[in-house]
Design a protein around this motif. Sequence first.
Motif, PDB file in Angstrom:
ATOM      1  N   VAL A  58       0.975  -1.057  -0.119  1.00 39.80           N
ATOM      2  CA  VAL A  58       0.124  -0.056  -0.088  1.00 39.80           C
ATOM      3  C   VAL A  58       0.878   1.422   0.002  1.00 39.80           C
ATOM      4  CG1 VAL A  58      -1.878   1.238   1.289  1.00 39.80           C
ATOM      5  CG2 VAL A  58      -1.665  -1.235   1.582  1.00 39.80           C
ATOM      6  N   GLU A  59       0.647   2.063  -0.909  1.00 40.06           N
ATOM      7  CA  GLU A  59       1.636   3.228  -0.923  1.00 40.06           C
ATOM      8  C   GLU A  59       1.011   4.304  -0.127  1.00 40.06           C
ATOM      9  OE1 GLU A  59      -0.428   2.585  -3.556  1.00 40.06           O
ATOM     10  OE2 GLU A  59      -1.413   4.242  -3.217  1.00 40.06           O
ATOM     11  N   HIS A  60      -0.328   4.446  -0.129  1.00 38.88           N
ATOM     12  CA  HIS A  60      -0.961   5.587   0.830  1.00 38.88           C
ATOM     13  C   HIS A  60      -2.366   5.212   0.688  1.00 38.88           C
ATOM     14  CE1 HIS A  60      -1.764   9.346   2.271  1.00 38.88           C
ATOM     15  NE2 HIS A  60      -2.835   9.523   1.567  1.00 38.88           N
ATOM     16  N   VAL A  61      -3.091   5.638   2.147  1.00 34.22           N
ATOM     17  CA  VAL A  61      -4.481   5.494   1.959  1.00 34.22           C
ATOM     18  C   VAL A  61      -4.587   6.715   2.907  1.00 34.22           C
ATOM     19  CG1 VAL A  61      -5.096   3.193   1.449  1.00 34.22           C
ATOM     20  CG2 VAL A  61      -4.535   3.505   3.855  1.00 34.22           C
ATOM     21  N   MET A  62      -6.035   7.226   2.755  1.00 34.44           N
ATOM     22  CA  MET A  62      -5.983   8.360   3.990  1.00 34.44           C
ATOM     23  C   MET A  62      -6.509   7.520   5.478  1.00 34.44           C
ATOM     24  SD  MET A  62     -10.121   8.808   2.397  1.00 34.44           S
ATOM     25  CE  MET A  62     -10.975   9.554   3.906  1.00 34.44           C
ATOM     26  N   LEU A  63      -6.069   8.574   6.224  1.00 37.59           N
ATOM     27  CA  LEU A  63      -6.245   7.921   7.707  1.00 37.59           C
ATOM     28  C   LEU A  63      -7.515   8.477   8.180  1.00 37.59           C
ATOM     29  CD1 LEU A  63      -2.885   7.905   9.652  1.00 37.59           C
ATOM     30  CD2 LEU A  63      -4.035   5.922   8.459  1.00 37.59           C
ATOM     31  N   ALA A  64      -8.569   8.214   7.785  1.00 34.97           N
ATOM     32  CA  ALA A  64      -9.826   8.660   8.129  1.00 34.97           C
ATOM     33  C   ALA A  64     -10.844   7.547   7.691  1.00 34.97           C
ATOM     34  CB  ALA A  64     -10.359   9.830   7.562  1.00 34.97           C
ATOM     35  N   LEU A  66      -9.968   4.570   7.852  1.00 37.53           N
ATOM     36  CA  LEU A  66      -8.920   3.468   7.260  1.00 37.53           C
ATOM     37  C   LEU A  66      -7.881   3.800   8.259  1.00 37.53           C
ATOM     38  CD1 LEU A  66      -9.254   4.246   3.567  1.00 37.53           C
ATOM     39  CD2 LEU A  66     -10.508   2.799   4.533  1.00 37.53           C
ATOM     40  N   THR A  67      -6.838   2.606   8.063  1.00 31.96           N
ATOM     41  CA  THR A  67      -5.725   2.723   8.857  1.00 31.96           C
ATOM     42  C   THR A  67      -4.879   1.739   8.109  1.00 31.96           C
ATOM     43  OG1 THR A  67      -4.504   2.572  10.991  1.00 31.96           O
ATOM     44  CG2 THR A  67      -6.332   0.903  10.413  1.00 31.96           C
ATOM     45  N   HIS A  68      -3.656   1.570   8.375  1.00 34.70           N
ATOM     46  CA  HIS A  68      -2.662   0.372   7.812  1.00 34.70           C
ATOM     47  C   HIS A  68      -1.791  -0.031   8.695  1.00 34.70           C
ATOM     48  CE1 HIS A  68       0.306   3.517   7.081  1.00 34.70           C
ATOM     49  NE2 HIS A  68      -0.940   4.237   6.452  1.00 34.70           N
ATOM     50  N   GLU A  69      -0.908  -1.212   8.215  1.00 39.69           N
ATOM     51  CA  GLU A  69       0.133  -1.674   9.367  1.00 39.69           C
ATOM     52  C   GLU A  69       1.181  -0.743   9.758  1.00 39.69           C
ATOM     53  OE1 GLU A  69       1.579  -5.580   8.276  1.00 39.69           O
ATOM     54  OE2 GLU A  69       2.838  -5.386   9.824  1.00 39.69           O
ATOM     55  N   PRO A  70       1.876  -0.137   8.689  1.00 40.24           N
ATOM     56  CA  PRO A  70       3.037   0.545   9.190  1.00 40.24           C
ATOM     57  C   PRO A  70       2.742   1.728  10.244  1.00 40.24           C
ATOM     58  CG  PRO A  70       3.049   0.277   6.684  1.00 40.24           C
ATOM     59  CD  PRO A  70       1.729  -0.081   7.444  1.00 40.24           C
ATOM     60  N   VAL A  71       1.674   2.439   9.896  1.00 40.14           N
ATOM     61  CA  VAL A  71       1.446   3.567  10.973  1.00 40.14           C
ATOM     62  C   VAL A  71       0.961   2.985  12.340  1.00 40.14           C
ATOM     63  CG1 VAL A  71      -1.145   3.831  10.523  1.00 40.14           C
ATOM     64  CG2 VAL A  71       0.118   5.726  10.921  1.00 40.14           C
TER      65      VAL A  71
END
Length: 427
Positions: A58-64, A66-71
């Motif tokens: 995943v290069e980028h997704v908005m953090l609203a 949604l979330t992702h593992e690196p963050v």
Amino acid sequence: MKRHEGSPPRVIVGAQGAWLTDESGERVLDAISSWWVNLFGHGQPEIKAAIAAQLERVEHVMLAGLTHEPVVRLSERLRERTGLGHAQYASDGACANEIALKMSAHYWRNAGRPQKNRFVALAGSYHGETVGALGVTDVELFRSSYAPLLRIAATVPAPQLRGVTDEAAVQAAIESACDALDRQLQREAAHTAALIVEPLVQCAAGFEFHPPAYLARVRELCTRHEVHLVADEIAVGMGRTGSFGACEQAGVRPDFLCIGKGLTGGFLPLSAVLTTDRVFEAFYDDDIARAFLHSHSYTGNALACAAALATLDLLDEPRLAANRELALRLDRVFEPLHRHPRLHNARHIGMIWAWDVRDAPPDFARRFGLHALARGALLRPIGSTLYFMPPYVIDEPAAEHLLRATLGALQATLDAAPDTAREPALA
Ligand SMILES: Cc1ncc(COP(=O)(O)O)c(C=O)c1O
């Protein structure tokens, strides 16, 4: 731009470790980690690989919503390293400081004390150049053109320690600075949300050092007067002063800790504001007006978080210990500068060295920078203060090259007629 007519910018086509290569194939030592960001030098393979691997996911997704593992992993890792368990992300140092200031004032509003909305900074402070950050930046050069736009913070003097070595005089300077802060807070705490400081070293002020004992007293005063302490570790965090965070050396936990610059090892823009459970809880509510409504499109960018995780892997305790050993060896290489007749006030902490130039001629910083570049070293003195902030991968041969370039550039700048460095031949 006008200045560049006499000295066009170098076009850099390659960068590896502590070295840059320009289009003519000349190598330049990046002795200031490209404005203090490239902690492990350029092209660092583990950070590169981490970004490349994340690019496949995943290069980028908005953090609203949604979330992702690196963050998530990065926030957990930063909590382990700092004891501050809540993170908000931005891209630059200035934006991190803006977040801390807004969050501090909003905390007091949520706590039923909205009049606590002003800030205090140290004299000579630098916290970035967006409008809010400039309000707590005490550098006339950057501020004066925008003064009508700014809400300028009160300032209190930092300890006056340049050239002071006598222990009693150091203590007296700390006392005097703490008394001034105490008086300011006695008068204004009811209207003050936070004090913002650059812990241990005010870099842009010309490398003003203060000892951990001062920081510990500042923490006590903030606690006593119910004012938040914002630690701006944008420049001094991430191992730069020898420990992971600068506040650690004073055993101090700030209410807000801002980190940026080297957080991704210099690969991608990312900054973070870390804060306490207490601050978090003040915003935890059904009422949206009590929430911290502050977002950036790229907040918590997945590639930047992956780079930061790889940087944290590199900056473990053994590496910090190795850096401290390396700093001792480098300090021996730089010994001729400590004894140089035109340099004084030699100071050093972790991977930062600074000296003041005696009787510096006009325009010293720019002219010295050009002479250093012509000798293969990227250096940008601040006023008449010469400093090194090398990447942690610098080795002794590179440090010897830096010493030779510095001595040569010093001689050329101090001996030459003022206009010599304007000649295109040096560009
Ligand atoms: C202490 C400090 N705070 C904030 C900043 C601003 O960071 P940025 O340039 O990423 O906005 C800097 C930049 O030099 C800094 O030294």
